[in-house]
Design an enzyme around this catalytic site. Structure first.
Site, mmCIF file in Angstrom:
data_model
loop_
_atom_site.group_PDB
_atom_site.id
_atom_site.type_symbol
_atom_site.label_atom_id
_atom_site.label_comp_id
_atom_site.label_asym_id
_atom_site.label_seq_id
_atom_site.Cartn_x
_atom_site.Cartn_y
_atom_site.Cartn_z
ATOM 1 N N ARG A 33 0.839 -1.228 0.000
ATOM 2 C CA ARG A 33 0.000 0.000 0.000
ATOM 3 C C ARG A 33 0.862 1.262 0.000
ATOM 4 N NH1 ARG A 33 -1.945 -3.669 -1.122
ATOM 5 N NH2 ARG A 33 -3.532 -4.928 -0.120
ATOM 6 N N SER A 37 -9.782 -0.699 4.550
ATOM 7 C CA SER A 37 -9.050 -0.922 5.800
ATOM 8 C C SER A 37 -8.598 0.412 6.375
ATOM 9 C CB SER A 37 -7.799 -1.773 5.543
ATOM 10 O OG SER A 37 -8.180 -3.016 5.036
ATOM 11 N N GLU A 88 -4.054 3.475 6.827
ATOM 12 C CA GLU A 88 -4.067 3.181 5.386
ATOM 13 C C GLU A 88 -4.947 4.228 4.697
ATOM 14 O OE1 GLU A 88 -4.404 -0.909 4.102
ATOM 15 O OE2 GLU A 88 -5.494 -0.320 2.307
HETATM 16 C C1 LIG Z 1 -15.195 -1.431 0.869
HETATM 17 C C2 LIG Z 1 -13.771 -1.149 0.480
HETATM 18 C C3 LIG Z 1 -12.872 -2.200 0.410
HETATM 19 C C4 LIG Z 1 -11.533 -1.966 0.066
HETATM 20 N N1 LIG Z 1 -10.668 -3.001 0.010
HETATM 21 C C5 LIG Z 1 -9.396 -2.797 -0.362
HETATM 22 C C6 LIG Z 1 -8.477 -3.905 -0.482
HETATM 23 O O1 LIG Z 1 -8.808 -5.056 -0.246
HETATM 24 N N2 LIG Z 1 -7.203 -3.628 -0.876
HETATM 25 C C7 LIG Z 1 -6.782 -2.361 -1.150
HETATM 26 O O2 LIG Z 1 -5.627 -2.182 -1.521
HETATM 27 N N3 LIG Z 1 -7.625 -1.309 -1.031
HETATM 28 C C8 LIG Z 1 -8.916 -1.501 -0.654
HETATM 29 N N4 LIG Z 1 -9.766 -0.439 -0.536
HETATM 30 C C9 LIG Z 1 -9.261 0.925 -0.775
HETATM 31 C C10 LIG Z 1 -9.437 1.404 -2.215
HETATM 32 O O3 LIG Z 1 -10.146 0.459 -2.970
HETATM 33 C C11 LIG Z 1 -8.072 1.626 -2.875
HETATM 34 O O4 LIG Z 1 -7.164 2.344 -2.077
HETATM 35 C C12 LIG Z 1 -8.193 2.373 -4.203
HETATM 36 O O5 LIG Z 1 -6.936 2.352 -4.808
HETATM 37 C C13 LIG Z 1 -8.687 3.815 -4.016
HETATM 38 O O6 LIG Z 1 -8.787 4.419 -5.296
HETATM 39 P P1 LIG Z 1 -9.461 5.859 -5.415
HETATM 40 O O7 LIG Z 1 -9.424 6.257 -6.843
HETATM 41 O O8 LIG Z 1 -10.797 5.872 -4.776
HETATM 42 O O9 LIG Z 1 -8.418 6.734 -4.583
HETATM 43 P P2 LIG Z 1 -8.683 7.993 -3.614
HETATM 44 O O10 LIG Z 1 -9.253 7.518 -2.328
HETATM 45 O O11 LIG Z 1 -9.420 9.048 -4.328
HETATM 46 O O12 LIG Z 1 -7.164 8.457 -3.386
HETATM 47 C C14 LIG Z 1 -6.274 7.600 -2.708
HETATM 48 C C15 LIG Z 1 -4.856 8.108 -2.910
HETATM 49 O O13 LIG Z 1 -4.513 7.950 -4.290
HETATM 50 C C16 LIG Z 1 -4.034 9.186 -4.815
HETATM 51 N N5 LIG Z 1 -4.479 9.285 -6.206
HETATM 52 C C17 LIG Z 1 -5.719 9.074 -6.703
HETATM 53 N N6 LIG Z 1 -5.717 9.256 -8.040
HETATM 54 C C18 LIG Z 1 -4.452 9.612 -8.381
HETATM 55 C C19 LIG Z 1 -3.817 9.930 -9.618
HETATM 56 N N7 LIG Z 1 -4.477 9.930 -10.798
HETATM 57 N N8 LIG Z 1 -2.512 10.256 -9.592
HETATM 58 C C20 LIG Z 1 -1.804 10.253 -8.425
HETATM 59 N N9 LIG Z 1 -2.344 9.952 -7.240
HETATM 60 C C21 LIG Z 1 -3.658 9.633 -7.217
HETATM 61 C C22 LIG Z 1 -4.688 10.257 -3.963
HETATM 62 O O14 LIG Z 1 -3.914 11.446 -4.027
HETATM 63 C C23 LIG Z 1 -4.678 9.595 -2.600
HETATM 64 O O15 LIG Z 1 -3.407 9.799 -2.002
HETATM 65 C C24 LIG Z 1 -11.106 -0.640 -0.213
HETATM 66 C C25 LIG Z 1 -12.021 0.425 -0.154
HETATM 67 C C26 LIG Z 1 -13.346 0.173 0.195
HETATM 68 C C27 LIG Z 1 -14.303 1.325 0.246
#
Ligand SMILES: Cc1cc2nc3c(=O)[nH]c(=O)nc-3n(C[C@H](O)[C@H](O)[C@H](O)COP(=O)(O)OP(=O)(O)OC[C@H]3O[C@@H](n4cnc5c(N)ncnc54)[C@H](O)[C@@H]3O)c2cc1C
Length: 261
Positions: free
Chosen positions: A142, A184, A254
């Site tokens: 992560r 998480s 996280e």
């Molecule tokens: C129910 C649930 C279950 C989940 N299970 C898991 C799991 O099993 N494993 C896991 O790894 N994660 C899990 N997650 C977390 C999530 O799925 C991941 O972290 C995912 O990568 C988030 O993507 P996002 O676009 O929503 O990012 P955001 O929440 O919008 O941003 C997260 C981070 O990414 C950066 N970011 C976003 N887009 C960009 C870009 N284009 N360029 C540079 N930086 C960027 C942001 O600046 C921030 O620091 C879960 C979330 C939920 C709600």
């Protein structure tokens, strides 16, 4: 520059936040490090006073096959990636169907399930600072050291979409709550599980206002509907304090907390 209003109480997966004006990144000249770039807010907790926010334009939501590589735009939702791979019989992205987010967020977080991580088959990342090869990026559990907007990533192309893996990932999800959360709450400390530690210090099922360390899985901070940032932060700090006092382990978040203090 174009802006739009996002209601984070609806948009974020944890359903916390307010209506906020967000700038849209269409080209890298729009970007400035004062902005925090969001994907689809599945891993982020927005405070009452967040920094200026930015999202990629929808132009970055695409998937194409080029030069025997799979190229995916930074704003592409994970659901679109998994349906594309299913339709075109492409392997290695089955786990993405159970990971809410955009490609940019998945790559930045090196998101994954157990040993299946987005970096496993990654080749290059196109960013506002140019194209980076996987070997030039530091990444781990992560974590990545990417400090610039991710516009696109390219991946090895292998065929053979595995439906059994989709079922396996679905089963792995059964011990997780369906109540809104940001995934998480803490990273697992080496050799242990954040959920176990939260349970041992007596916080599993602990509710403050509308927020709770879920009774289903203690490492999920869930929102029962009227939860807010203050209650979420209280529980996060309480867990860190109790776990440190009992085990001398510093629980690292996280979820990303966005608050300008
Ligand atoms: C129910 C649930 C279950 C989940 N299970 C898991 C799991 O099993 N494993 C896991 O790894 N994660 C899990 N997650 C977390 C999530 O799925 C991941 O972290 C995912 O990568 C988030 O993507 P996002 O676009 O929503 O990012 P955001 O929440 O919008 O941003 C997260 C981070 O990414 C950066 N970011 C976003 N887009 C960009 C870009 N284009 N360029 C540079 N930086 C960027 C942001 O600046 C921030 O620091 C879960 C979330 C939920 C709600």
């Amino acid at each position: 520059m174009t802006t739009k209003t996002i209601d984070f109480s609806k948009f974020s997966s944890i359903k916390i936040g307010q209506k906020t004006q967000v700038t849209i990144l269409t080209t890298c000249s729009d970007y400035d490090s004062k902005y925090f770039l969001l994907g689809s807010c599945n891993n982020t907790l927005i405070g009452d006073n967040p920094p200026p926010l930015m999202v990629l334009s929808k132009d970055y939501s695409y998937i194409k096959i080029e030069n025997n590589l799979l190229k995916i735009g930074g704003a592409t939702p994970s659901g679109k990636i998994s349906s594309f791979c299913k339709k075109h019989d492409i392997a290695n992205f089955e786990f993405v169907s159970h990971l809410p987010g955009t490609l940019g967020g998945l790559v930045f977080m090196n998101a994954g399930l157990k040993e299946f991580e987005i970096f496993n088959h990654l080749k290059t990342v196109s960013t506002c600072k140019g194209i980076k090869n996987k070997e030039d990026i530091e990444y781990g559990y992560r974590f990545t050291n990417i400090d610039t907007p991710i516009l696109e990533a390219s991946f090895e192309l292998s065929y053979g979409f595995d439906k059994e893996k989709v079922e396996l990932f679905k089963k792995m999800r059964l011990n997780q709550p369906s109540t809104p959360s940001a995934g998480s709450c803490f990273k697992n400390p080496e050799g242990d599980y954040a959920g176990r530690l939260i349970e041992v210090v007596g916080l599993k099922g602990k509710r403050v206002g509308g927020m709770e360390f879920s009774n289903v899985h203690a490492n999920f901070l869930v929102n029962h509907g009227d939860g807010n940032f203050k209650d979420a932060m209280y529980l996060i700090k309480e867990a860190q304090k109790r776990v440190y006092e009992m085990f001398e382990i510093k629980l690292e978040c996280e979820i990303i907390i966005l608050e300008n203090i």
